[in-house]
Motif scaffolding. Structure first.
Motif, PDB file in Angstrom:
ATOM      1  N   GLY A 168      13.486   8.459  -2.703  1.00 57.16           N
ATOM      2  CA  GLY A 168      12.561   8.245  -3.806  1.00 57.16           C
ATOM      3  C   GLY A 168      13.223   8.505  -5.137  1.00 57.16           C
ATOM      4  O   GLY A 168      14.034   9.438  -5.273  1.00 57.16           O
ATOM      5  N   GLY A 169      12.900   7.692  -6.130  1.00 57.69           N
ATOM      6  CA  GLY A 169      13.568   7.770  -7.422  1.00 57.69           C
ATOM      7  C   GLY A 169      12.709   8.280  -8.552  1.00 57.69           C
ATOM      8  O   GLY A 169      13.104   8.179  -9.713  1.00 57.69           O
TER       9      GLY A 169
ATOM     10  N   GLY B 169       5.155   4.877   3.224  1.00 61.28           N
ATOM     11  CA  GLY B 169       3.883   4.867   2.507  1.00 61.28           C
ATOM     12  C   GLY B 169       4.096   5.267   1.059  1.00 61.28           C
ATOM     13  O   GLY B 169       5.182   5.718   0.682  1.00 61.28           O
ATOM     14  N   THR B 170       3.064   5.118   0.246  1.00 61.74           N
ATOM     15  CA  THR B 170       3.138   5.472  -1.168  1.00 61.74           C
ATOM     16  C   THR B 170       1.960   6.354  -1.532  1.00 61.74           C
ATOM     17  O   THR B 170       0.813   6.042  -1.203  1.00 61.74           O
ATOM     18  CB  THR B 170       3.131   4.207  -2.052  1.00 61.74           C
ATOM     19  OG1 THR B 170       4.205   3.349  -1.664  1.00 61.74           O
ATOM     20  CG2 THR B 170       3.318   4.584  -3.517  1.00 61.74           C
ATOM     21  N   LEU B 171       2.243   7.465  -2.198  1.00 60.87           N
ATOM     22  CA  LEU B 171       1.206   8.394  -2.621  1.00 60.87           C
ATOM     23  C   LEU B 171       0.545   7.913  -3.909  1.00 60.87           C
ATOM     24  O   LEU B 171       1.118   7.078  -4.627  1.00 60.87           O
ATOM     25  CB  LEU B 171       1.813   9.781  -2.824  1.00 60.87           C
ATOM     26  CG  LEU B 171       2.440  10.438  -1.593  1.00 60.87           C
ATOM     27  CD1 LEU B 171       3.129  11.735  -1.983  1.00 60.87           C
ATOM     28  CD2 LEU B 171       1.378  10.699  -0.527  1.00 60.87           C
ATOM     29  N   PRO B 172      -0.646   8.426  -4.231  1.00 59.69           N
ATOM     30  CA  PRO B 172      -1.310   8.035  -5.492  1.00 59.69           C
ATOM     31  C   PRO B 172      -0.459   8.341  -6.720  1.00 59.69           C
ATOM     32  O   PRO B 172      -0.603   7.693  -7.762  1.00 59.69           O
ATOM     33  CB  PRO B 172      -2.591   8.891  -5.483  1.00 59.69           C
ATOM     34  CG  PRO B 172      -2.850   9.156  -4.033  1.00 59.69           C
ATOM     35  CD  PRO B 172      -1.499   9.279  -3.389  1.00 59.69           C
TER      36      PRO B 172
ATOM     37  N   CYS C 167      11.220   5.118  11.117  1.00 55.11           N
ATOM     38  CA  CYS C 167      11.984   5.680  10.006  1.00 55.11           C
ATOM     39  C   CYS C 167      12.186   4.670   8.881  1.00 55.11           C
ATOM     40  O   CYS C 167      12.075   5.004   7.706  1.00 55.11           O
ATOM     41  CB  CYS C 167      13.350   6.186  10.486  1.00 55.11           C
ATOM     42  SG  CYS C 167      13.265   7.598  11.616  1.00 55.11           S
ATOM     43  N   HIS C 168      12.507   3.440   9.256  1.00 50.06           N
ATOM     44  CA  HIS C 168      12.813   2.411   8.261  1.00 50.06           C
ATOM     45  C   HIS C 168      11.571   1.707   7.737  1.00 50.06           C
ATOM     46  O   HIS C 168      11.678   0.878   6.826  1.00 50.06           O
ATOM     47  CB  HIS C 168      13.777   1.368   8.853  1.00 50.06           C
ATOM     48  CG  HIS C 168      15.144   1.906   9.113  1.00 50.06           C
ATOM     49  ND1 HIS C 168      16.082   2.053   8.118  1.00 50.06           N
ATOM     50  CD2 HIS C 168      15.722   2.347  10.260  1.00 50.06           C
ATOM     51  CE1 HIS C 168      17.200   2.551   8.642  1.00 50.06           C
ATOM     52  NE2 HIS C 168      17.007   2.740   9.935  1.00 50.06           N
ATOM     53  N   GLY C 169      10.387   2.055   8.289  1.00 48.55           N
ATOM     54  CA  GLY C 169       9.146   1.475   7.810  1.00 48.55           C
ATOM     55  C   GLY C 169       8.825   0.167   8.509  1.00 48.55           C
ATOM     56  O   GLY C 169       9.714  -0.523   9.020  1.00 48.55           O
ATOM     57  N   PRO C 170       7.565  -0.221   8.528  1.00 44.18           N
ATOM     58  CA  PRO C 170       7.153  -1.441   9.223  1.00 44.18           C
ATOM     59  C   PRO C 170       7.761  -2.714   8.637  1.00 44.18           C
ATOM     60  O   PRO C 170       7.883  -3.715   9.339  1.00 44.18           O
ATOM     61  CB  PRO C 170       5.628  -1.438   9.070  1.00 44.18           C
ATOM     62  CG  PRO C 170       5.371  -0.566   7.883  1.00 44.18           C
ATOM     63  CD  PRO C 170       6.440   0.471   7.903  1.00 44.18           C
ATOM     64  N   ASP C 171       8.129  -2.671   7.358  1.00 46.42           N
ATOM     65  CA  ASP C 171       8.739  -3.846   6.742  1.00 46.42           C
ATOM     66  C   ASP C 171      10.241  -3.652   6.506  1.00 46.42           C
ATOM     67  O   ASP C 171      10.876  -4.425   5.785  1.00 46.42           O
ATOM     68  CB  ASP C 171       8.041  -4.187   5.428  1.00 46.42           C
ATOM     69  CG  ASP C 171       7.998  -2.996   4.476  1.00 46.42           C
ATOM     70  OD1 ASP C 171       8.529  -1.916   4.838  1.00 46.42           O
ATOM     71  OD2 ASP C 171       7.432  -3.134   3.373  1.00 46.42           O
TER      72      ASP C 171
END
Length: 308
Positions: A153-154, A225-228, A215-219
């Motif tokens: 995350g950046g 996922g992304t938090l608010p 680990c690599h995510g569904p896509d």
């Protein structure tokens, strides 16, 4: 050189070359002699005013002083300390504000942001450049910081978290789990996605059934996922859909190697090494940076890659 002087009365030395080139005995110009004697006088005066004269050899055992102190008492160390005091007075006003503000507030203040970036270059050079390169370009085997691709995350919060607590990637080796054909299929899957090609349904099925998507995510972007707040949920797995490779040179063979031997696997000789030490933590033996330094460094790294 001629045996006889063809220029009598000229006040020459009697040395001649090529018939008419000769050496004269004329005295130097008066201005030159004045400058010469003044330079000697200045040298003596300088030696009296500034540290210069060495201690006589027979007195070296009796004193630690290796030279005269000079009448002015000047030393280069003293001048350095005075200069640093002046610098700290200028820095102080900025450092106090940085201590009171959050990283997001620093980012919103153009003047303070400029100071933060300029003053963080030294910290980055001391603690980060050995692995990530002087400009964040990434040395071989280490992540690039000068792009907008982030494993963990950046956002400023995530970068601060990374610097403070360090990171250690983890991926199990699949040499005893997958068949050779399955390894080749997944390696080609990674290559196809990185080059913008559609991966086969068979590859996507294998990617999901073998747990890669966990680990690599569904896509396959590395994001779970992304938090608010905008921060992403990730375990540090690479984004397989861009052209950036965590372990260079990248490509089919590189992907196979990572799939077979994993990342940071104990007892696996050819595993990838991917560990970043922690730089924060009061009282920790590993903690090397204070809160202000970490805050400034987070802003600096954030701006290297354009942030999120």
């Amino acid at each position: 050189m001629a045996d006889e002087n063809p220029f009598p009365g000229e006040n020459n030395t009697g040395h001649f070359w090529d018939d008419n080139i000769r050496e004269l005995r004329n005295p130097p110009p008066r201005w030159w002699m004045i400058a010469f004697w003044l330079s000697i006088a200045w040298w003596v005066l300088y030696g009296l005013l500034y540290p210069m004269w060495p201690t006589p050899p027979w007195k070296l055992e009796q004193t630690e002083q290796q030279h005269t102190r000079g009448m002015l008492g000047w030393t280069s160390i003293q001048e350095y300390k005075q200069g640093m005091e002046q610098v700290e007075q200028v820095r102080g006003q900025y450092e106090e504000r940085i201590a009171q503000l959050s990283a997001d507030e620093i980012l919103a203040d153009p003047g303070l942001l400029q100071y933060t970036i300029a003053s963080s270059k030294v910290v980055f050079g001391d603690y980060c450049a050995a692995c990530h390169g002087s400009g964040g370009q990434g040395n071989p085997g280490y992540p690039v910081l000068a792009d907008n691709d982030w494993l963990w995350g950046g956002s400023l919060g995530k970068i601060t978290e990374t610097i403070t607590g360090g990171r250690k990637g983890n991926m199990i080796g699949h040499q005893n789990i997958l068949s050779e054909q399955e390894v080749d299929t997944l390696a080609q899957f990674a290559v196809d996605l990185s080059e913008g090609r559609e991966a086969s349904d068979e590859a996507w099925t294998l990617f999901n059934n073998k747990g890669c998507s966990g680990c690599h995510g569904p896509d396959a972007t590395g994001v779970l996922g992304t938090l608010p707040t905008g921060d992403v949920i990730t375990v540090g797995a690479a984004n397989l859909t861009d052209r950036l490779w965590r372990f260079r040179p990248g490509g089919f063979e590189s992907a196979k190697h990572t799939i077979l031997y994993g990342v940071n696997q104990s007892g696996v000789e050819q595993t990838r090494d991917a560990v970043m030490p922690k730089f924060g933590g009061a009282g920790s033996a590993e903690g090397r940076l204070d809160e202000n330094q970490i805050k400034k460094l987070a802003v600096y790294v954030h701006e290297l890659g354009g942030g999120l």
